[in-house]
Design a protein around this motif. Structure first.
Motif, PDB file in Angstrom:
ATOM      1  N   GLN A 211      -1.829  13.113   1.743  1.00 46.29           N
ATOM      2  CA  GLN A 211      -0.940  12.484   0.765  1.00 46.29           C
ATOM      3  C   GLN A 211       0.416  12.124   1.366  1.00 46.29           C
ATOM      4  O   GLN A 211       0.912  11.018   1.140  1.00 46.29           O
ATOM      5  N   ASP A 212       1.021  13.014   2.131  1.00 45.99           N
ATOM      6  CA  ASP A 212       2.324  12.715   2.729  1.00 45.99           C
ATOM      7  C   ASP A 212       2.227  11.517   3.676  1.00 45.99           C
ATOM      8  O   ASP A 212       3.064  10.616   3.645  1.00 45.99           O
ATOM      9  N   GLY A 213       1.214  11.507   4.519  1.00 50.65           N
ATOM     10  CA  GLY A 213       1.024  10.395   5.449  1.00 50.65           C
ATOM     11  C   GLY A 213       0.711   9.101   4.728  1.00 50.65           C
ATOM     12  O   GLY A 213       1.218   8.029   5.096  1.00 50.65           O
ATOM     13  N   ASP A 214      -0.116   9.177   3.681  1.00 50.90           N
ATOM     14  CA  ASP A 214      -0.467   7.981   2.905  1.00 50.90           C
ATOM     15  C   ASP A 214       0.777   7.387   2.244  1.00 50.90           C
ATOM     16  O   ASP A 214       0.975   6.169   2.266  1.00 50.90           O
ATOM     17  N   MET A 215       1.606   8.242   1.641  1.00 50.72           N
ATOM     18  CA  MET A 215       2.825   7.760   0.993  1.00 50.72           C
ATOM     19  C   MET A 215       3.800   7.191   2.017  1.00 50.72           C
ATOM     20  O   MET A 215       4.456   6.177   1.771  1.00 50.72           O
ATOM     21  N   TYR A 216       3.882   7.806   3.168  1.00 54.29           N
ATOM     22  CA  TYR A 216       4.762   7.317   4.227  1.00 54.29           C
ATOM     23  C   TYR A 216       4.333   5.915   4.666  1.00 54.29           C
ATOM     24  O   TYR A 216       5.156   5.003   4.778  1.00 54.29           O
ATOM     25  N   ARG A 217       3.045   5.734   4.907  1.00 54.28           N
ATOM     26  CA  ARG A 217       2.551   4.426   5.356  1.00 54.28           C
ATOM     27  C   ARG A 217       2.749   3.348   4.291  1.00 54.28           C
ATOM     28  O   ARG A 217       3.140   2.226   4.605  1.00 54.28           O
ATOM     29  N   LEU A 218       2.507   3.681   3.035  1.00 57.65           N
ATOM     30  CA  LEU A 218       2.700   2.721   1.956  1.00 57.65           C
ATOM     31  C   LEU A 218       4.176   2.347   1.834  1.00 57.65           C
ATOM     32  O   LEU A 218       4.519   1.165   1.724  1.00 57.65           O
ATOM     33  N   THR A 219       5.051   3.323   1.904  1.00 59.44           N
ATOM     34  CA  THR A 219       6.487   3.065   1.828  1.00 59.44           C
ATOM     35  C   THR A 219       6.949   2.220   3.008  1.00 59.44           C
ATOM     36  O   THR A 219       7.751   1.295   2.854  1.00 59.44           O
ATOM     37  N   ALA A 220       6.425   2.501   4.192  1.00 57.24           N
ATOM     38  CA  ALA A 220       6.779   1.727   5.382  1.00 57.24           C
ATOM     39  C   ALA A 220       6.340   0.271   5.232  1.00 57.24           C
ATOM     40  O   ALA A 220       7.083  -0.646   5.602  1.00 57.24           O
ATOM     41  N   ARG A 221       5.147   0.034   4.677  1.00 55.12           N
ATOM     42  CA  ARG A 221       4.671  -1.347   4.460  1.00 55.12           C
ATOM     43  C   ARG A 221       5.562  -2.083   3.473  1.00 55.12           C
ATOM     44  O   ARG A 221       5.909  -3.248   3.677  1.00 55.12           O
ATOM     45  N   MET A 222       5.920  -1.420   2.375  1.00 55.48           N
ATOM     46  CA  MET A 222       6.788  -2.060   1.386  1.00 55.48           C
ATOM     47  C   MET A 222       8.168  -2.351   1.978  1.00 55.48           C
ATOM     48  O   MET A 222       8.724  -3.436   1.773  1.00 55.48           O
ATOM     49  N   THR A 223       8.708  -1.401   2.721  1.00 57.24           N
ATOM     50  CA  THR A 223      10.012  -1.591   3.351  1.00 57.24           C
ATOM     51  C   THR A 223       9.972  -2.736   4.342  1.00 57.24           C
ATOM     52  O   THR A 223      10.883  -3.568   4.384  1.00 57.24           O
ATOM     53  N   GLN A 224       8.910  -2.836   5.131  1.00 53.33           N
ATOM     54  CA  GLN A 224       8.773  -3.915   6.109  1.00 53.33           C
ATOM     55  C   GLN A 224       8.726  -5.267   5.405  1.00 53.33           C
ATOM     56  O   GLN A 224       9.319  -6.246   5.865  1.00 53.33           O
ATOM     57  N   THR A 225       8.050  -5.348   4.264  1.00 58.49           N
ATOM     58  CA  THR A 225       7.967  -6.591   3.506  1.00 58.49           C
ATOM     59  C   THR A 225       9.343  -7.016   3.001  1.00 58.49           C
ATOM     60  O   THR A 225       9.724  -8.185   3.105  1.00 58.49           O
ATOM     61  N   VAL A 226      10.104  -6.072   2.463  1.00 55.28           N
ATOM     62  CA  VAL A 226      11.463  -6.381   2.002  1.00 55.28           C
ATOM     63  C   VAL A 226      12.322  -6.831   3.188  1.00 55.28           C
ATOM     64  O   VAL A 226      13.057  -7.824   3.108  1.00 55.28           O
ATOM     65  N   GLU A 227      12.238  -6.124   4.305  1.00 60.39           N
ATOM     66  CA  GLU A 227      13.006  -6.496   5.498  1.00 60.39           C
ATOM     67  C   GLU A 227      12.647  -7.902   5.963  1.00 60.39           C
ATOM     68  O   GLU A 227      13.534  -8.679   6.336  1.00 60.39           O
ATOM     69  N   ASP A 228      11.370  -8.252   5.957  1.00 62.70           N
ATOM     70  CA  ASP A 228      10.939  -9.588   6.370  1.00 62.70           C
ATOM     71  C   ASP A 228      11.540 -10.669   5.473  1.00 62.70           C
ATOM     72  O   ASP A 228      12.000 -11.710   5.958  1.00 62.70           O
TER      73      ASP A 228
ATOM     74  N   HIS B 199       8.087 -16.204  -4.694  1.00 66.13           N
ATOM     75  CA  HIS B 199       7.206 -15.889  -3.563  1.00 66.13           C
ATOM     76  C   HIS B 199       6.242 -14.798  -4.023  1.00 66.13           C
ATOM     77  O   HIS B 199       6.653 -13.669  -4.275  1.00 66.13           O
ATOM     78  N   LEU B 200       4.988 -15.127  -4.140  1.00 66.75           N
ATOM     79  CA  LEU B 200       3.961 -14.147  -4.508  1.00 66.75           C
ATOM     80  C   LEU B 200       3.227 -13.719  -3.252  1.00 66.75           C
ATOM     81  O   LEU B 200       2.653 -14.546  -2.544  1.00 66.75           O
ATOM     82  N   LEU B 201       3.252 -12.445  -2.986  1.00 63.93           N
ATOM     83  CA  LEU B 201       2.606 -11.898  -1.795  1.00 63.93           C
ATOM     84  C   LEU B 201       1.403 -11.076  -2.213  1.00 63.93           C
ATOM     85  O   LEU B 201       1.287 -10.663  -3.371  1.00 63.93           O
ATOM     86  N   PRO B 202       0.512 -10.802  -1.285  1.00 61.91           N
ATOM     87  CA  PRO B 202      -0.645  -9.967  -1.627  1.00 61.91           C
ATOM     88  C   PRO B 202      -0.200  -8.598  -2.132  1.00 61.91           C
ATOM     89  O   PRO B 202       0.837  -8.079  -1.703  1.00 61.91           O
ATOM     90  N   PRO B 203      -0.963  -7.995  -3.030  1.00 58.02           N
ATOM     91  CA  PRO B 203      -0.574  -6.685  -3.563  1.00 58.02           C
ATOM     92  C   PRO B 203      -0.724  -5.580  -2.520  1.00 58.02           C
ATOM     93  O   PRO B 203      -1.460  -5.706  -1.548  1.00 58.02           O
ATOM     94  N   PHE B 204      -0.008  -4.497  -2.748  1.00 62.32           N
ATOM     95  CA  PHE B 204      -0.159  -3.290  -1.941  1.00 62.32           C
ATOM     96  C   PHE B 204      -1.147  -2.381  -2.645  1.00 62.32           C
ATOM     97  O   PHE B 204      -1.140  -2.285  -3.875  1.00 62.32           O
ATOM     98  N   TYR B 205      -1.960  -1.716  -1.880  1.00 61.40           N
ATOM     99  CA  TYR B 205      -2.895  -0.746  -2.439  1.00 61.40           C
ATOM    100  C   TYR B 205      -2.698   0.588  -1.739  1.00 61.40           C
ATOM    101  O   TYR B 205      -2.516   0.646  -0.526  1.00 61.40           O
ATOM    102  N   TYR B 206      -2.707   1.627  -2.517  1.00 60.96           N
ATOM    103  CA  TYR B 206      -2.620   2.979  -1.962  1.00 60.96           C
ATOM    104  C   TYR B 206      -3.950   3.310  -1.291  1.00 60.96           C
ATOM    105  O   TYR B 206      -5.006   3.154  -1.885  1.00 60.96           O
ATOM    106  N   GLU B 207      -3.885   3.751  -0.043  1.00 67.15           N
ATOM    107  CA  GLU B 207      -5.082   4.138   0.692  1.00 67.15           C
ATOM    108  C   GLU B 207      -5.115   5.659   0.780  1.00 67.15           C
ATOM    109  O   GLU B 207      -4.298   6.257   1.462  1.00 67.15           O
ATOM    110  N   ASP B 208      -6.058   6.261   0.088  1.00 64.49           N
ATOM    111  CA  ASP B 208      -6.170   7.714   0.035  1.00 64.49           C
ATOM    112  C   ASP B 208      -7.026   8.210   1.194  1.00 64.49           C
ATOM    113  O   ASP B 208      -8.239   8.085   1.186  1.00 64.49           O
ATOM    114  N   THR B 209      -6.357   8.768   2.208  1.00 60.70           N
ATOM    115  CA  THR B 209      -7.073   9.303   3.366  1.00 60.70           C
ATOM    116  C   THR B 209      -7.210  10.822   3.273  1.00 60.70           C
ATOM    117  O   THR B 209      -7.788  11.438   4.162  1.00 60.70           O
ATOM    118  N   GLY B 210      -6.630  11.392   2.214  1.00 63.50           N
ATOM    119  CA  GLY B 210      -6.622  12.846   2.085  1.00 63.50           C
ATOM    120  C   GLY B 210      -5.331  13.462   2.585  1.00 63.50           C
ATOM    121  O   GLY B 210      -5.068  14.637   2.362  1.00 63.50           O
TER     122      GLY B 210
END
Length: 76
Positions: free
Chosen positions: A26-43, A13-24
């Motif tokens: 860093q803690d919030g950006d890493m949290y959102r990226l980790t949440a997206r990856m976790t949601q994908t694994v859960e799905d 199963h090949l899914l679209p890549p994740f990209y880090y979104e730098d909003t300035g």
């Protein structure tokens, strides 16, 4: 992700890549990226629950103590 097929073999199963979104923020950006990856694994686990093992007891076991001092072949 790779899952087992009922008749034998595997499916990739090949899914679209994740990209880090730098909003300035860093803690919030890493949290959102980790949440997206976790949601994908859960799905994927929800779609193919028979392809997964859960080691909850192992993960909640404290890590063994690490000995202090130099590490060489004689005491490794």
């Amino acid at each position: 992700f790779i899952t087992r097929k009922d008749g034998g073999g595997h499916q990739v199963h090949l899914l679209p890549p994740f990209y880090y979104e730098d909003t300035g923020d860093q803690d919030g950006d890493m949290y959102r990226l980790t949440a997206r990856m976790t949601q994908t694994v859960e799905d994927m686990i929800r779609q193919y629950p028979d392809n997964w093992l859960w080691f909850q007891k192992r993960w909640s076991t404290p890590a063994p103590a690490i000995k202090e001092g130099p590490c060489d072949e004689s005491n490794a």
